[in-house]
Design an enzyme around this catalytic site. Structure first.
Site, PDB file in Angstrom:
ATOM      1  N   GLN A 158       0.882 -16.976  14.511  1.00 44.61           N
ATOM      2  CA  GLN A 158      -0.212 -17.673  14.384  1.00 44.61           C
ATOM      3  C   GLN A 158      -0.060 -18.890  15.667  1.00 44.61           C
ATOM      4  OE1 GLN A 158      -3.047 -16.582  13.660  1.00 44.61           O
ATOM      5  NE2 GLN A 158      -3.176 -15.404  12.497  1.00 44.61           N
ATOM      6  N   SER A 162      -9.560 -20.226   1.910  1.00 46.64           N
ATOM      7  CA  SER A 162      -9.216 -19.114   1.385  1.00 46.64           C
ATOM      8  C   SER A 162      -9.894 -17.520   1.799  1.00 46.64           C
ATOM      9  CB  SER A 162      -8.807 -19.182   0.178  1.00 46.64           C
ATOM     10  OG  SER A 162      -7.576 -18.010  -0.083  1.00 46.64           O
ATOM     11  N   ASP A 166      -7.887 -14.108   8.652  1.00 44.38           N
ATOM     12  CA  ASP A 166      -7.209 -12.958   8.423  1.00 44.38           C
ATOM     13  C   ASP A 166      -8.259 -12.172   7.831  1.00 44.38           C
ATOM     14  OD1 ASP A 166      -5.355 -11.741   6.285  1.00 44.38           O
ATOM     15  OD2 ASP A 166      -4.371 -13.499   5.188  1.00 44.38           O
ATOM     16  N   HIS A 211       3.550 -12.934   0.095  1.00 42.97           N
ATOM     17  CA  HIS A 211       4.988 -13.141   0.470  1.00 42.97           C
ATOM     18  C   HIS A 211       5.441 -14.125   0.627  1.00 42.97           C
ATOM     19  CE1 HIS A 211       2.974  -9.308   1.890  1.00 42.97           C
ATOM     20  NE2 HIS A 211       3.491  -9.300   3.073  1.00 42.97           N
ATOM     21  N   HIS A 236      -6.080  -4.605   2.672  1.00 43.99           N
ATOM     22  CA  HIS A 236      -7.199  -5.547   2.409  1.00 43.99           C
ATOM     23  C   HIS A 236      -8.118  -5.641   2.263  1.00 43.99           C
ATOM     24  CE1 HIS A 236      -7.920 -10.280   4.534  1.00 43.99           C
ATOM     25  NE2 HIS A 236      -8.973  -9.980   4.456  1.00 43.99           N
ATOM     26  N   ASP A 285       6.277  -8.783   8.412  1.00 44.35           N
ATOM     27  CA  ASP A 285       5.199  -9.222   6.800  1.00 44.35           C
ATOM     28  C   ASP A 285       5.045  -8.383   6.308  1.00 44.35           C
ATOM     29  OD1 ASP A 285       2.656  -9.542   6.007  1.00 44.35           O
ATOM     30  OD2 ASP A 285       2.301 -11.785   7.153  1.00 44.35           O
ATOM     31  N   ASN A 286       3.803  -6.837   6.631  1.00 39.75           N
ATOM     32  CA  ASN A 286       3.792  -6.006   6.243  1.00 39.75           C
ATOM     33  C   ASN A 286       4.266  -5.105   5.229  1.00 39.75           C
ATOM     34  OD1 ASN A 286       1.713  -7.299   8.466  1.00 39.75           O
ATOM     35  ND2 ASN A 286       0.579  -5.387   8.726  1.00 39.75           N
ATOM     36  N   SER A 325       5.314 -14.707  10.840  1.00 46.37           N
ATOM     37  CA  SER A 325       3.570 -14.830  11.064  1.00 46.37           C
ATOM     38  C   SER A 325       2.463 -15.882  11.252  1.00 46.37           C
ATOM     39  CB  SER A 325       3.083 -14.063   9.490  1.00 46.37           C
ATOM     40  OG  SER A 325       4.253 -12.638   9.306  1.00 46.37           O
ATOM     41  N   LYS A 350       5.521  -9.555  14.005  1.00 42.61           N
ATOM     42  CA  LYS A 350       4.209  -9.453  12.380  1.00 42.61           C
ATOM     43  C   LYS A 350       4.441  -8.304  11.296  1.00 42.61           C
ATOM     44  CE  LYS A 350       0.906 -10.151   9.837  1.00 42.61           C
ATOM     45  NZ  LYS A 350       0.253  -9.185   9.011  1.00 42.61           N
ATOM     46  N   GLU A 361      -5.228 -12.087  11.830  1.00 40.62           N
ATOM     47  CA  GLU A 361      -3.833 -12.207  11.163  1.00 40.62           C
ATOM     48  C   GLU A 361      -3.776 -10.381  10.272  1.00 40.62           C
ATOM     49  OE1 GLU A 361      -1.325 -14.035  10.279  1.00 40.62           O
ATOM     50  OE2 GLU A 361      -0.481 -13.481   7.954  1.00 40.62           O
ATOM     51  N   HIS A 388      -5.407 -16.851   3.164  1.00 33.66           N
ATOM     52  CA  HIS A 388      -4.901 -17.269   1.488  1.00 33.66           C
ATOM     53  C   HIS A 388      -3.955 -18.655   1.467  1.00 33.66           C
ATOM     54  CE1 HIS A 388      -5.888 -12.522   1.396  1.00 33.66           C
ATOM     55  NE2 HIS A 388      -4.739 -12.842   2.428  1.00 33.66           N
ATOM     56  N   SER A 397      -7.360 -15.448  -4.654  1.00 34.95           N
ATOM     57  CA  SER A 397      -5.150 -15.693  -3.771  1.00 34.95           C
ATOM     58  C   SER A 397      -4.994 -17.325  -4.089  1.00 34.95           C
ATOM     59  CB  SER A 397      -5.186 -14.391  -2.753  1.00 34.95           C
ATOM     60  OG  SER A 397      -5.864 -15.601  -1.289  1.00 34.95           O
ATOM     61  N   ASN A 427      -1.761  -9.923  14.085  1.00 35.50           N
ATOM     62  CA  ASN A 427      -0.523  -8.753  13.873  1.00 35.50           C
ATOM     63  C   ASN A 427      -0.061  -7.877  14.125  1.00 35.50           C
ATOM     64  OD1 ASN A 427      -0.332  -6.946  10.640  1.00 35.50           O
ATOM     65  ND2 ASN A 427      -1.323  -5.267  12.152  1.00 35.50           N
ATOM     66  N   CYS A 433       5.171  -6.645   1.509  1.00 34.67           N
ATOM     67  CA  CYS A 433       5.479  -6.477   0.554  1.00 34.67           C
ATOM     68  C   CYS A 433       5.999  -5.655   0.189  1.00 34.67           C
ATOM     69  CB  CYS A 433       4.458  -4.904   1.364  1.00 34.67           C
ATOM     70  SG  CYS A 433       2.316  -6.108   1.713  1.00 34.67           S
TER      71      CYS A 433
HETATM   72  P1  NAI Z   1      -1.432   0.475   8.891  1.00 31.74           P
HETATM   73  O1  NAI Z   1      -2.592   1.033  10.025  1.00 31.74           O
HETATM   74  O2  NAI Z   1       0.094   0.321   9.359  1.00 31.74           O
HETATM   75  O3  NAI Z   1      -1.354   1.608   7.845  1.00 31.74           O
HETATM   76  C1  NAI Z   1      -2.578   2.175   7.348  1.00 31.74           C
HETATM   77  C2  NAI Z   1      -1.812   3.690   6.267  1.00 31.74           C
HETATM   78  O4  NAI Z   1      -2.548   4.007   5.491  1.00 31.74           O
HETATM   79  C3  NAI Z   1      -1.668   4.692   8.068  1.00 31.74           C
HETATM   80  O5  NAI Z   1      -1.061   5.443   7.972  1.00 31.74           O
HETATM   81  C4  NAI Z   1      -2.783   6.070   8.069  1.00 31.74           C
HETATM   82  O6  NAI Z   1      -2.837   6.705   8.227  1.00 31.74           O
HETATM   83  C5  NAI Z   1      -3.037   5.344   6.270  1.00 31.74           C
HETATM   84  N1  NAI Z   1      -4.155   5.695   5.648  1.00 31.74           N
HETATM   85  C6  NAI Z   1      -5.575   5.810   5.851  1.00 31.74           C
HETATM   86  N2  NAI Z   1      -6.382   6.266   5.162  1.00 31.74           N
HETATM   87  C7  NAI Z   1      -5.617   6.965   4.103  1.00 31.74           C
HETATM   88  C8  NAI Z   1      -6.333   8.082   3.104  1.00 31.74           C
HETATM   89  N3  NAI Z   1      -7.473   8.440   3.139  1.00 31.74           N
HETATM   90  N4  NAI Z   1      -5.471   8.433   2.222  1.00 31.74           N
HETATM   91  C9  NAI Z   1      -4.562   8.278   2.325  1.00 31.74           C
HETATM   92  N5  NAI Z   1      -3.926   7.403   3.913  1.00 31.74           N
HETATM   93  C10 NAI Z   1      -4.366   6.913   4.550  1.00 31.74           C
HETATM   94  O7  NAI Z   1      -1.330  -0.595   7.992  1.00 31.74           O
HETATM   95  P2  NAI Z   1      -0.665  -1.824   7.371  1.00 31.74           P
HETATM   96  O8  NAI Z   1      -0.253  -2.767   8.012  1.00 31.74           O
HETATM   97  O9  NAI Z   1       0.573  -1.219   6.596  1.00 31.74           O
HETATM   98  O10 NAI Z   1      -1.934  -2.173   6.652  1.00 31.74           O
HETATM   99  C11 NAI Z   1      -2.785  -1.710   5.250  1.00 31.74           C
HETATM  100  C12 NAI Z   1      -3.540  -2.883   4.806  1.00 31.74           C
HETATM  101  O11 NAI Z   1      -3.076  -3.510   3.772  1.00 31.74           O
HETATM  102  C13 NAI Z   1      -4.438  -3.329   6.201  1.00 31.74           C
HETATM  103  O12 NAI Z   1      -5.930  -3.332   5.409  1.00 31.74           O
HETATM  104  C14 NAI Z   1      -3.869  -4.694   5.784  1.00 31.74           C
HETATM  105  O13 NAI Z   1      -4.624  -5.331   6.217  1.00 31.74           O
HETATM  106  C15 NAI Z   1      -3.375  -4.829   4.667  1.00 31.74           C
HETATM  107  N6  NAI Z   1      -2.187  -5.701   4.703  1.00 31.74           N
HETATM  108  C16 NAI Z   1      -1.808  -6.471   3.202  1.00 31.74           C
HETATM  109  C17 NAI Z   1      -1.260  -7.335   2.944  1.00 31.74           C
HETATM  110  C18 NAI Z   1      -1.158  -8.151   1.802  1.00 31.74           C
HETATM  111  O14 NAI Z   1      -0.288  -8.890   1.766  1.00 31.74           O
HETATM  112  N7  NAI Z   1      -1.183  -8.171   0.645  1.00 31.74           N
HETATM  113  C19 NAI Z   1      -0.174  -7.331   4.058  1.00 31.74           C
HETATM  114  C20 NAI Z   1      -0.225  -7.028   5.381  1.00 31.74           C
HETATM  115  C21 NAI Z   1      -1.275  -6.036   5.971  1.00 31.74           C
END
Ligand code: NAI
Length: 480
Positions: free
Chosen positions: A413, A78, A141, A401, A348, A237-238, A409, A233, A203, A55, A83, A228, A242
């Site tokens: 990196q 990006s 990322d 963020h 993501h 960050d997560n 984070s 991180k 990332e 991003h 983003s 990650n 968020c």
């Molecule tokens: P995580 O693996 O810690 O959490 C995801 C959770 O969703 C897990 O607990 C899992 O059991 C649950 N899950 C999976 N399928 C499901 C379903 N069908 N229904 C309900 N729950 C379900 O992953 P994390 O780190 O929380 O990341 C989640 C997503 O967010 C990833 O795609 C990651 O890349 C992205 N992300 C986005 C950010 C942003 O700024 N927008 C920042 C960091 C991560």
């Protein structure tokens, strides 16, 4: 520095504004600034040619200029079509010493509101260096730059690119198109790029997931560091990132009062935990959906109702996906929602919400309200509001963020780039996390700025706990 015309951004005249915000962000990114000071003389990234796909925000601008300060040459795109902050992109191209008429910064290919075809073109541009050499490092990322290299090399090996009709999504058809043209131009291009790479630092959760899958399948072509899963991180960050940027996105998109509403957070991992907390902080009644009993139990213990989406889809006001999974909110769910329910994704990729299925229905009409906000009106008269076309709303509708959390984070990196680039022999093809002492170092770099004072173990206490006085303080299996 940027060769003539070797960049594509929205508007270079935004560079002055971008530079001012970069300067403000630097103060809020003490980890990155400390790494600049620490490595100013050693120049550990001298000779590194880093292709970045992340991003293109103000925070990322500070990361890019940190890599440059450590000696790297950099090209950047990006990792999402919505983003980019155009003033950040402009400032990076112009550089601290250049002008819009004579840019002297870093080649960036990114603007807010790319089409999918433009997005993959940008990704390709940053992987192809003008001197014909490829990058020797990727900073990724979500894994799109890594994916393009792997798919390209795979198809070159096979001698052909599958037909666009075989693609399971519009986006994959675009990727196949890029690679078909590329193969016609040069049928060894991606094989060469892959063999020149010392590695990638990744990332996010979803990108890391792709890397482990390739490792398991034996198809991973170069070493990777999983950034990650540094504690400083994903547990920062997560979660706290968020917690800040989710409601920022909802507010800028809709300005709806969150207090008193019922909000559903799908997924209670690191991202979901931050999202649920931020919605509760605004006074929403939060319901969590989970598939993992451990995370479901955590949500219950934290005081949230845990339900299935089917149970609450008709009564909730706000729906947020944070799972990294796909088809979590289907078009049938959306058809059943309340009038003006808000639907957004912070995971993501855009497949957590079935946008393709929604668009295919013949009983729904899309009405654009403003960039990245659409009303979808159903034939029965009720409508829902979808943010950023189902792409991550905190970066699509807001600015992602804030700097301080991204400093954690991006310090990881930067350290991961130095590790892979300078200690290449120690990392055979595989996926690695950074050692704990470096994770602790990143946290240390951020304590002073918050006025936090750390207690020091005595020698006797350290030996009682079985650790060193200056760390690492926890075993690798400790979960924080
Ligand atoms: P995580 O693996 O810690 O959490 C995801 C959770 O969703 C897990 O607990 C899992 O059991 C649950 N899950 C999976 N399928 C499901 C379903 N069908 N229904 C309900 N729950 C379900 O992953 P994390 O780190 O929380 O990341 C989640 C997503 O967010 C990833 O795609 C990651 O890349 C992205 N992300 C986005 C950010 C942003 O700024 N927008 C920042 C960091 C991560």
């Amino acid at each position: 520095t940027v060769a003539d015309g070797d960049y594509k951004v929205a508007d270079l005249s935004l560079a002055g504004f971008g530079r001012k915000e970069i300067q403000l962000a630097e103060h809020e990114m003490p980890g990155l600034m400390a790494l600049r000071r620490e490595y100013a003389d050693a120049q550990p990234l001298a000779g590194a040619r880093v292709t970045g796909s992340l991003h293109m925000t103000i925070q990322t601008a500070v990361l890019i200029e940190t890599l440059v300060a450590l000696g790297a040459q950099v090209r950047w795109a990006s990792c999402n079509i919505f983003s980019t902050q155009d003033h950040a992109a402009a400032a990076i191209v112009v550089g601290p010493d250049g002008t819009p008429d004579a840019p002297s910064g870093v080649p960036v290919y990114a603007w807010k509101g790319e089409t999918l075809a433009e997005y993959w073109w940008c990704t390709e541009q940053v992987l192809l260096w003008p001197d014909g050499q490829g990058p020797n490092m990727i900073l990724d990322d979500g894994g799109d730059a890594t994916l393009l290299v792997h798919k390209g090399a795979e198809f070159e090996q096979a001698g052909a690119v599958p037909s666009a009709e075989s693609a399971d999504s519009e986006e994959y058809a675009v990727i196949l198109g890029v690679l078909r043209r590329s193969l016609e131009e040069d049928n060894r291009r991606w094989t060469r790029v892959a063999s020149g790479l010392k590695g990638v630092t990744e990332e996010t959760t979803t990108g890391v997931h792709r890397l482990y899958e390739m490792q398991a399948a034996g198809s991973l072509l170069f070493p990777a560091i999983n950034v990650n899963d540094s504690v400083t991180k994903s547990k920062f960050d997560n979660k706290y990132g968020c917690r800040h940027s989710l409601i920022d996105g909802i507010n800028r998109a809709t300005d709806v009062l969150i207090g008193g509403k019922v909000a559903v957070v799908c997924g209670y991992g690191d991202v979901g935990k931050g999202c649920a907390e931020s919605l509760r902080g605004q006074g929403a009644r939060v319901i969590v959906t989970e598939i993992d009993p451990i995370c479901a139990l955590q949500a219950a213990m934290d005081g949230y109702q845990v339900a299935t989406l089917e149970d609450v889809v008709e009564t909730a006001d706000i729906f947020i996906t944070a799972t990294g999974c796909f088809d979590v909110i289907t078009n049938e769910h959306m058809a059943r929602m309340k009038h003006q329910a808000i639907v957004g994704n912070i995971g993501h990729f855009d497949n957590e919400i079935d946008m393709a299925g929604l668009a295919k229905r013949d009983d729904v009409e899309r009405i654009n309200v403003k960039p990245q906000v659409d009303e979808w009106r159903f034939a029965d008269g009720h409508s829902i509001i979808v943010l950023s076309e189902g792409r991550l709303l905190n970066l699509g509708n807001a600015t992602g963020h804030p700097s301080f959390v991204m400093s954690n984070s991006f310090s990881n990196q930067t350290i991961a780039q130095i590790e892979l680039f300078t200690k290449t022999d120690q990392y055979p093809v595989g996926v690695y996390t950074l050692p704990k002492h470096l994770d602790e170092k990143v946290a240390r770099l951020h304590l002073d700025a918050l006025g936090a004072r750390l207690t020091e173990l005595t020698k006797e206490q350290a030996s009682y706990l079985g650790v060193q006085v200056d760390g690492p303080f926890k075993s690798d299996h400790y979960r924080y």
